[in-house]
Write an enzyme that holds these catalytic residues in place. Structure first.
Site, PDB file in Angstrom:
ATOM      1  N   MET A  30      43.545  27.035  32.924  1.00 51.94           N
ATOM      2  CA  MET A  30      43.072  26.495  31.648  1.00 51.94           C
ATOM      3  C   MET A  30      41.540  26.601  31.603  1.00 51.94           C
ATOM      4  O   MET A  30      40.879  25.892  30.843  1.00 51.94           O
ATOM      5  CB  MET A  30      43.531  25.040  31.481  1.00 51.94           C
ATOM      6  N   HIS A  34      36.606  26.478  38.915  1.00 55.00           N
ATOM      7  CA  HIS A  34      35.861  25.916  40.045  1.00 55.00           C
ATOM      8  C   HIS A  34      36.333  26.621  41.313  1.00 55.00           C
ATOM      9  O   HIS A  34      37.183  27.522  41.259  1.00 55.00           O
ATOM     10  CB  HIS A  34      36.062  24.395  40.111  1.00 55.00           C
ATOM     11  N   GLY A  36      38.344  25.865  43.518  1.00 60.74           N
ATOM     12  CA  GLY A  36      39.795  25.833  43.724  1.00 60.74           C
ATOM     13  C   GLY A  36      40.433  27.060  43.085  1.00 60.74           C
ATOM     14  O   GLY A  36      41.216  27.787  43.719  1.00 60.74           O
ATOM     15  N   HIS A  37      40.061  27.329  41.823  1.00 54.85           N
ATOM     16  CA  HIS A  37      40.591  28.526  41.149  1.00 54.85           C
ATOM     17  C   HIS A  37      40.165  29.786  41.905  1.00 54.85           C
ATOM     18  O   HIS A  37      40.936  30.726  42.052  1.00 54.85           O
ATOM     19  CB  HIS A  37      40.038  28.642  39.724  1.00 54.85           C
ATOM     20  N   GLN A  61      50.963  20.725  26.823  1.00 53.40           N
ATOM     21  CA  GLN A  61      51.069  19.908  28.035  1.00 53.40           C
ATOM     22  C   GLN A  61      50.167  18.676  27.998  1.00 53.40           C
ATOM     23  O   GLN A  61      50.026  17.988  29.003  1.00 53.40           O
ATOM     24  CB  GLN A  61      50.825  20.746  29.286  1.00 53.40           C
ATOM     25  N   GLY A 151      47.683  26.002  42.901  1.00 57.57           N
ATOM     26  CA  GLY A 151      47.104  25.108  43.903  1.00 57.57           C
ATOM     27  C   GLY A 151      48.067  23.983  44.241  1.00 57.57           C
ATOM     28  O   GLY A 151      48.766  23.467  43.367  1.00 57.57           O
ATOM     29  N   GLU A 152      48.058  23.588  45.499  1.00 54.30           N
ATOM     30  CA  GLU A 152      48.952  22.518  45.950  1.00 54.30           C
ATOM     31  C   GLU A 152      48.625  21.171  45.297  1.00 54.30           C
ATOM     32  O   GLU A 152      49.488  20.297  45.203  1.00 54.30           O
ATOM     33  CB  GLU A 152      48.855  22.377  47.482  1.00 54.30           C
ATOM     34  N   ASP A 154      48.402  20.260  42.342  1.00 55.25           N
ATOM     35  CA  ASP A 154      49.381  19.943  41.298  1.00 55.25           C
ATOM     36  C   ASP A 154      50.777  20.130  41.891  1.00 55.25           C
ATOM     37  O   ASP A 154      51.531  21.022  41.484  1.00 55.25           O
ATOM     38  CB  ASP A 154      49.159  20.861  40.085  1.00 55.25           C
TER      39      ASP A 154
HETATM   40  O1  PAF Z   1      47.495  24.104  36.324  1.00 54.32           O
HETATM   41  C1  PAF Z   1      47.067  24.480  35.210  1.00 54.32           C
HETATM   42  O2  PAF Z   1      45.880  24.774  35.021  1.00 54.32           O
HETATM   43  C2  PAF Z   1      48.038  24.545  34.037  1.00 54.32           C
HETATM   44  O3  PAF Z   1      48.990  23.554  34.129  1.00 54.32           O
HETATM   45  C3  PAF Z   1      48.684  25.923  33.855  1.00 54.32           C
HETATM   46  C4  PAF Z   1      49.555  26.271  35.049  1.00 54.32           C
HETATM   47  C5  PAF Z   1      47.612  26.991  33.674  1.00 54.32           C
HETATM   48  C6  PAF Z   1      49.582  25.938  32.609  1.00 54.32           C
HETATM   49  O4  PAF Z   1      48.849  25.666  31.459  1.00 54.32           O
END
Ligand code: PAF
Length: 295
Positions: A30, A34, A36-37, A61, A151-152, A154
């Site tokens: 989204m 950072h 993590g990504h 969401q 990532g773990e 979530d």
């Molecule tokens: O983890 C996230 O950033 C979001 O939940 C995702 C997987 C991109 C879905 O919108």
């Protein structure tokens, strides 16, 4: 790096790549990227011929429109970062572009998140994991990746999307370790919304997880006691705890199990001011010294 303006354009491009025999590693995001990504992107780039990233703040969401509006957005700097990371293609899109067959976007019917959607996030953010499942299903069908990276942190989301991937037959879901700052705070785009004082308070979440880990290392196996160990650590902070629980990661249960555990994943969700943070720690794997060395 190729920057495509719609899921449609991304789908056509990905189809071409697949028909040329290239493997696609995919990181759905989204935005507001950072470290993590970046760890996910690095892995996707190294394990596949093509590394593809999506940036879309998915309204399906968010149960609360204020939370959706406040979610940090930094497209320009994200694009620069992705270019530097060696990402091959990034795409963006609007809700209407993801669901072209739906005339009135209020009428989008979300998919059910299934058995892993029950309890914890399913209880405190009703509809959230359904919204994740719905967009992730579209994203998988758009990209057709061989591997997808999450990532773990979530944790419940990783269970939900792994279940979806098993159902549709692809992609392979790769769950990557949580990246933390020096204080142990799990990196999250939402951290940008915390004041320095709130950031300090938020450290209580990781401290609570470490306390559960320590109790586990000393032989505690009762979920209720591990949970109250975490609550004890957070009781004198400004954190408003939604839940601090322990589950067997291999046998998801809607409520916290009562019997002693052999495998255990500790999970916390807490509010600090307007910001809601989640974090998690596997209790039965790495020794505590190793975890502390990571932070
Ligand atoms: O983890 C996230 O950033 C979001 O939940 C995702 C997987 C991109 C879905 O919108």
């Amino acid at each position: 790096m190729l920057h495509l303006p719609s899921p449609d354009a991304a789908q056509t491009w990905c189809q071409q790549q697949r028909s040329n025999g290239r493997t696609i590693g995919f990181v759905p995001t989204m935005g507001s990227l950072h470290r993590g990504h970046l760890s996910l992107i690095k892995r996707a780039c190294s394990e596949n011929e093509i590394c593809c990233v999506s940036i879309f703040v998915n309204p399906l969401q968010f149960e609360d429109s204020k939370d959706y509006n406040a979610y940090p957005r930094n497209l320009d700097s994200d694009l620069t970062t992705l270019e530097q990371q060696g990402c091959t293609m990034v795409f963006v899109g609007s809700l209407g572009q993801f669901f072209p067959e739906i005339v009135d976007l209020q009428e989008i019917k979300t998919l059910g998140a299934g058995r892993y959607g029950r309890g914890l996030e399913g209880t405190f953010r009703p509809g959230h994991l359904d919204g994740v499942q719905t967009i992730v299903d579209r994203l998988f069908r758009t990209v057709g990746p061989s591997h997808v990276y999450f990532g773990e942190k979530d944790f419940q989301q990783t269970l939900v999307v792994s279940d979806l991937a098993a159902e549709i037959g692809y992609p392979q879901v790769v769950v990557c370790p949580t990246i933390r700052d020096d204080s142990g705070l799990a990196l999250s785009s939402r951290n940008a919304l915390l004041s320095p004082h709130q950031k300090k308070q938020a450290q209580g979440i990781y401290q609570a997880l470490l306390a559960a880990h320590q109790a586990w290392a000393l032989g505690e196996r009762q979920p209720e006691i591990l949970a109250s160990t975490m609550m004890e650590v957070m009781k004198d902070t400004d954190l408003g705890v939604d839940y601090a629980e322990v589950r067997d990661p291999s046998a998801w249960t809607e409520t916290m199990p009562k019997a002693p555990l052999q495998q255990a994943q500790a999970l916390i969700a807490a509010h600090i001011g307007q910001v809601r943070l989640i974090d998690t720690l596997r209790l039965d794997s790495r020794p505590l010294e190793e975890l502390i060395a990571v932070t």
